[in-house]
Every structure is written in structure tokens, then in C-alpha cells.
Design an enzyme around this catalytic site. Structure first.
Site, PDB file in Angstrom:
ATOM      1  NE  ARG A 164      -4.155  -1.762   0.552  1.00  0.00           N
ATOM      2  CZ  ARG A 164      -4.267  -3.074   0.345  1.00  0.00           C
ATOM      3  NH1 ARG A 164      -3.271  -3.743  -0.225  1.00  0.00           N
ATOM      4  NH2 ARG A 164      -5.355  -3.722   0.672  1.00  0.00           N
ATOM      5  CB  SER A 237      -8.586  -2.015   5.117  1.00  0.00           C
ATOM      6  OG  SER A 237      -8.858  -3.283   4.591  1.00  0.00           O
ATOM      7  CD  GLU A 333      -5.726   0.688   2.881  1.00  0.00           C
ATOM      8  OE1 GLU A 333      -5.496   0.687   1.665  1.00  0.00           O
ATOM      9  OE2 GLU A 333      -6.656   0.068   3.391  1.00  0.00           O
TER      10      GLU A 333
HETATM   11  N1  EPU Z   1      -9.652 -11.127  10.981  1.00  0.00           N
HETATM   12  C1  EPU Z   1     -10.267 -11.250  12.205  1.00  0.00           C
HETATM   13  N2  EPU Z   1     -11.378 -10.485  12.458  1.00  0.00           N
HETATM   14  C2  EPU Z   1     -11.908  -9.651  11.541  1.00  0.00           C
HETATM   15  C3  EPU Z   1     -11.263  -9.520  10.283  1.00  0.00           C
HETATM   16  C4  EPU Z   1     -10.141 -10.272  10.027  1.00  0.00           C
HETATM   17  O1  EPU Z   1      -9.832 -11.999  13.071  1.00  0.00           O
HETATM   18  O2  EPU Z   1     -12.911  -9.004  11.847  1.00  0.00           O
HETATM   19  C5  EPU Z   1      -8.456 -11.954  10.711  1.00  0.00           C
HETATM   20  C6  EPU Z   1      -8.771 -13.378  10.316  1.00  0.00           C
HETATM   21  O3  EPU Z   1      -7.750 -14.192  10.828  1.00  0.00           O
HETATM   22  C7  EPU Z   1      -8.676 -13.360   8.822  1.00  0.00           C
HETATM   23  C8  EPU Z   1      -7.560 -12.372   8.601  1.00  0.00           C
HETATM   24  O4  EPU Z   1      -7.756 -11.403   9.624  1.00  0.00           O
HETATM   25  O5  EPU Z   1      -8.351 -14.611   8.299  1.00  0.00           O
HETATM   26  C9  EPU Z   1      -7.550 -11.716   7.234  1.00  0.00           C
HETATM   27  O6  EPU Z   1      -8.808 -11.100   7.000  1.00  0.00           O
HETATM   28  P1  EPU Z   1      -9.246 -10.693   5.504  1.00  0.00           P
HETATM   29  O7  EPU Z   1      -9.067 -11.845   4.600  1.00  0.00           O
HETATM   30  O8  EPU Z   1     -10.608 -10.100   5.587  1.00  0.00           O
HETATM   31  O9  EPU Z   1      -8.172  -9.647   5.064  1.00  0.00           O
HETATM   32  P2  EPU Z   1      -7.548  -8.380   5.795  1.00  0.00           P
HETATM   33  O10 EPU Z   1      -6.109  -8.638   6.086  1.00  0.00           O
HETATM   34  O11 EPU Z   1      -8.403  -7.943   6.947  1.00  0.00           O
HETATM   35  C10 EPU Z   1      -6.662  -7.321   3.580  1.00  0.00           C
HETATM   36  C11 EPU Z   1      -6.755  -6.014   2.865  1.00  0.00           C
HETATM   37  C12 EPU Z   1      -8.117  -5.888   2.175  1.00  0.00           C
HETATM   38  C13 EPU Z   1      -8.250  -7.044   1.183  1.00  0.00           C
HETATM   39  C14 EPU Z   1      -8.136  -8.353   1.956  1.00  0.00           C
HETATM   40  C15 EPU Z   1      -8.168  -9.566   1.064  1.00  0.00           C
HETATM   41  C16 EPU Z   1      -5.356  -4.455   4.114  1.00  0.00           C
HETATM   42  C17 EPU Z   1      -5.308  -3.292   5.048  1.00  0.00           C
HETATM   43  N3  EPU Z   1      -6.572  -4.912   3.818  1.00  0.00           N
HETATM   44  O12 EPU Z   1      -7.633  -7.299   4.620  1.00  0.00           O
HETATM   45  O13 EPU Z   1      -8.116  -4.673   1.451  1.00  0.00           O
HETATM   46  O14 EPU Z   1      -9.497  -6.990   0.514  1.00  0.00           O
HETATM   47  O15 EPU Z   1      -6.866  -8.380   2.673  1.00  0.00           O
HETATM   48  O16 EPU Z   1      -6.952  -9.691   0.382  1.00  0.00           O
HETATM   49  O17 EPU Z   1      -4.311  -4.919   3.668  1.00  0.00           O
HETATM   50  C18 EPU Z   1      -8.705  -2.372   1.581  1.00  0.00           C
HETATM   51  O18 EPU Z   1      -7.510  -2.132   1.461  1.00  0.00           O
HETATM   52  O19 EPU Z   1      -9.552  -1.472   1.701  1.00  0.00           O
HETATM   53  C19 EPU Z   1      -9.142  -3.762   1.628  1.00  0.00           C
HETATM   54  C20 EPU Z   1     -10.419  -4.113   1.834  1.00  0.00           C
END
Ligand code: EPU
Length: 338
Positions: A164, A237, A333
Site C-alpha cells: 500500500r 480497510s 490506511e
Molecule cells: N480477521 C479477524 N477479524 C476480523 C477480520 C479479520 O480476526 O474481523 C483476521 C482473520 O484471521 C482473517 C484475517 O484477519 O483470516 C484476514 O482477513 P481478511 O481476509 O478479511 O483480510 P484483511 O487482512 O483484513 C486485507 C486487505 C483488504 C483485502 C483483503 C483480502 C489491508 C489493510 N486490507 O484485509 O483490502 O481486501 O486483505 O486480500 O491490507 C482495503 O484495502 O480497503 C481492503 C479491503
């Protein structure tokens, strides 16, 4: 060119906060952009260039000039048997570009389906999802230096991409305005399905998935997990996933054996911020007009009439809780303006 005074930005930010800007300028061509940049009044004013406002938080009214591009268009720059190179106007809606590529069977950006925003901002932020980042397909980025007024064509390497982050987001560099992005897509796509539930989502119905199947699966996952900004104001996010030293991670893991993690650059470890926020008890929590989305703790939502500063205050209380409990500093972010 369109110029407005005392203009509401409500439709220009996906949080839908009702901040106003003193001036709003929208240009249709590079020539019009040049005229804005050379204008002496413009040069004296505070200005911010926005895309569709899907990663912004207007804290207050903005006493300056908000600039927006309307340079659109997708053109074929090069084609071989193996690949195509598309030149895309910065104001083109990112998901329209993905749909355009996928409908022709061209691979490379299908995992980035349904990410809100415009192409210029996507390239500035290095958007990413489901194991792919836009940097993986970027060939060049065309941008104007706002101070010297020169146009430069950046190679992908010169964009200095990281998680990012990019040359364009680095405040030590001269401000640049992106006008076009060139993407390299594959006619013989190699799918990227390594991201956990993407493969699961596909396994049931698509043993040999196409790029269109991947797009469909990504859309289904996103719709389940993330709120539609048209219905519930949000900017995806809100925080970055923090990257911490391996030793620090081992200490945390001793206390919280279930902590999820991903390997990051230089032997460091990336922790999902959503997990940290959820563990601090914020998932689904509401305070006044602001809340944390009940299905993804990383997303703050405008419950109706929130002002930017209320959202920022709520975000601060989350950061404080995570700092106290885990000793980790969450960084927004979304970009704060005003
Ligand atoms: N998790 C939790 N609780 C929650 C959300 C997530 O425990 O409420 C944990 C879980 O272990 C889950 C892990 O976090 O397996 C990953 O969650 P998720 O797959 O939803 O991905 P993220 O890391 O929360 C990132 C990006 C998203 C992108 C997703 C999928 C960032 C800041 N965010 O989210 O990007 O869609 O991966 O690749 O890197 C954005 O940038 O606006 C965005 C939505």
C-alpha cells in the site's frame, strides 16, 4: 473543465461525510490539467487531488482546492500472442477496467475485482487483495510533477512499490498527479489462487477456473465480508495490517497462540489488524454515528450522519485500545484531509 465554489464533497467520498470544499475543480484533458497547475492562485492555495474518495476521510471542511480528473479511456497500447498492454485514463473506474479485461479473458487483475476507486488512485496506493497487487501488472505510470509541471513516465521500478505504498504516496517526493496507467495483462493467464478462501470458494463449482470464475468468486467473497459503500458509508480497510519484527511476533504468539500472521519482507511478520481490533472488543461496536462493521473489524462505517472528525475520534479510540493491549501502533490506511 468544471469549477465549483463552496461545494459539498458528500458524493466524492465513500464515507459520505458532508464536508465542503472552498473550491472544486474537475479537468477533462492533460491540457486543462496543465492550465490548472500553471495558475498562480492555484499555486498559492492548499490543494488535494482526489480519485473517487474511496480511501479518504474529510475531517473538516477543506479550505482549499479539491481537484479531480475526468481523463478516462482504455486503449490497447500493444498486443502479442502472449499478452496485451492497456493504457488506462486515471479517472477510469478501477472495477470497469477489471471487467473489461476479464470479459476478454485477459488475466492479471481478476483478483482485484470490485475494489472501489479509480485507476490513478489504485496505482498511487498499490491496491491489493487476495494475493495480488496492482504493482504486479503495472508497466508504466504517467504523471505530472505539480511543482516543476513536467510530465514523466515512471517505470514500475521507479514507482517504488511496497505494501500500500509508492513513490506517489511518499511525502518526501514532489507531489505528482497521475494521468494514465499502463497495465500488462496475460492472454494465457496463470491464476493466483493461493489466498485461503478464494480456492475454497472456487473448488465447489469450478475445478478448472477461468479468470471470469475468479472474478465471480472474489466478488462473492467481498460482498459477504465488506459493506457496500452505497448502502453503508465506509472506506474499506481503515487501518493497514501492521508489520512487526519476528522477535516481537514470537512474544505475542507466546501470549496469544492463535494469532494469525503472514510472512512479510525482510523476515518481518504481518498481522491482520482486523484480528487485533476484534480482540479488543470492537467488532460490531457502535458509538454515536460511527461503528465497526460486524463482519470485518477492519472496516469503520458511517451509520448515517457521521462527521469526519467523529470517525477519526472513534478510530483513535481503537488505536489506543490496540496500543494498550498489544503494544502495536495501528496506522490508518485511509488518508485524512482537512
Ligand atoms: N480477521 C479477524 N477479524 C476480523 C477480520 C479479520 O480476526 O474481523 C483476521 C482473520 O484471521 C482473517 C484475517 O484477519 O483470516 C484476514 O482477513 P481478511 O481476509 O478479511 O483480510 P484483511 O487482512 O483484513 C486485507 C486487505 C483488504 C483485502 C483483503 C483480502 C489491508 C489493510 N486490507 O484485509 O483490502 O481486501 O486483505 O486480500 O491490507 C482495503 O484495502 O480497503 C481492503 C479491503
Amino acid at each position: 473543465m468544471r469549477i465549483e465554489q463552496n461545494y459539498s464533497l458528500e458524493k466524492h467520498n465513500t464515507f459520505h461525510v458532508p464536508a465542503k470544499t472552498r473550491w472544486f475543480m474537475e479537468y477533462d484533458t492533460e491540457e486543462e490539467l496543465g492550465r490548472i497547475l500553471r495558475d498562480e492562485y492555484f499555486q498559492e492555495c492548499l490543494s488535494v487531488h482526489i480519485g473517487s474518495g474511496s480511501n479518504l476521510l474529510f475531517i473538516n471542511d477543506f479550505n482549499g482546492i479539491i481537484v479531480h480528473s475526468r481523463i478516462k479511456g482504455i486503449t490497447m497500447a500493444e498486443e502479442t500472442d502472449e499478452r496485451v498492454t492497456l493504457r488506462v485514463g486515471a479517472a477510469e473506474t478501477w472495477d470497469d477496467v477489471v471487467a473489461y479485461a476479464v470479459s476478454r479473458g485477459w488475466g492479471g487483475i481478476e483478483n482485484l475485482s470490485l475494489i472501489p476507486g479509480e485507476t490513478g488512485a489504485a496505482a498511487a496506493q498499490n491496491i491489493g487483495a487476495y494475493g495480488v497487487e496492482i504493482k504486479d501488472v503495472i508497466e508504466t505510470v504517467e504523471a505530472y510533477n505539480q511543482l516543476t509541471l513536467e510530465k514523466r513516465v515512471f517505470t514500475a521500478g521507479e514507482c517504488e512499490y511496497g505494501y500500500r505504498s509508492s513513490y506517489f504516496k511518499n511525502e518526501h517526493n514532489d507531489p505528482h498527479i497521475i494521468t494514465h496507467v499502463t497495465l500488462r495483462l496475460s492472454k494465457k493467464p496463470r491464476l493466483s489462487l493461493g489466498y485461503g478462501n478464494l480456492r475454497e470458494e472456487l473448488e465447489a463449482n469450478h475445478p478448472e477456473p477461468t479468470v471470469a470464475d475468479v472474478r465471480e468468486a472474489v466478488i462473492a467473497i467481498r460482498r459477504r465480508k465488506l459493506p457496500d459503500p452505497e448502502k453503508l458509508g465506509n472506506a474499506g480497510s481503515f487501518f493497514l495490517n501492521p508489520v512487526i519484527p519476528a522477535e516481537r511476533f514470537e512474544e505475542l504468539k507466546a501470549h496469544y497462540p492463535e494469532i494469525p500472521s503472514y510472512p512479510a519482507a525482510d523476515g518481518k511478520v504481518k498481522i491482520p489488524a482486523g484480528w487485533l481490533v476484534e480482540r479488543c472488543g470492537f467488532k460490531g461496536k457502535k458509538e454515536g454515528h460511527v461503528g465497526v462493521y460486524e463482519r470485518q473489524a477492519l472496516v469503520l462505517v458511517n451509520l448515517g450522519d457521521a462527521r469526519g472528525h467523529e470517525i477519526a475520534l472513534f478510530a483513535e479510540s481503537i488505536r489506543e485500545a490496540v496500543r494498550q493491549r498489544f503494544g502495536i501502533e495501528l496506522m490508518p490506511e485511509v488518508k485524512y484531509i482537512g
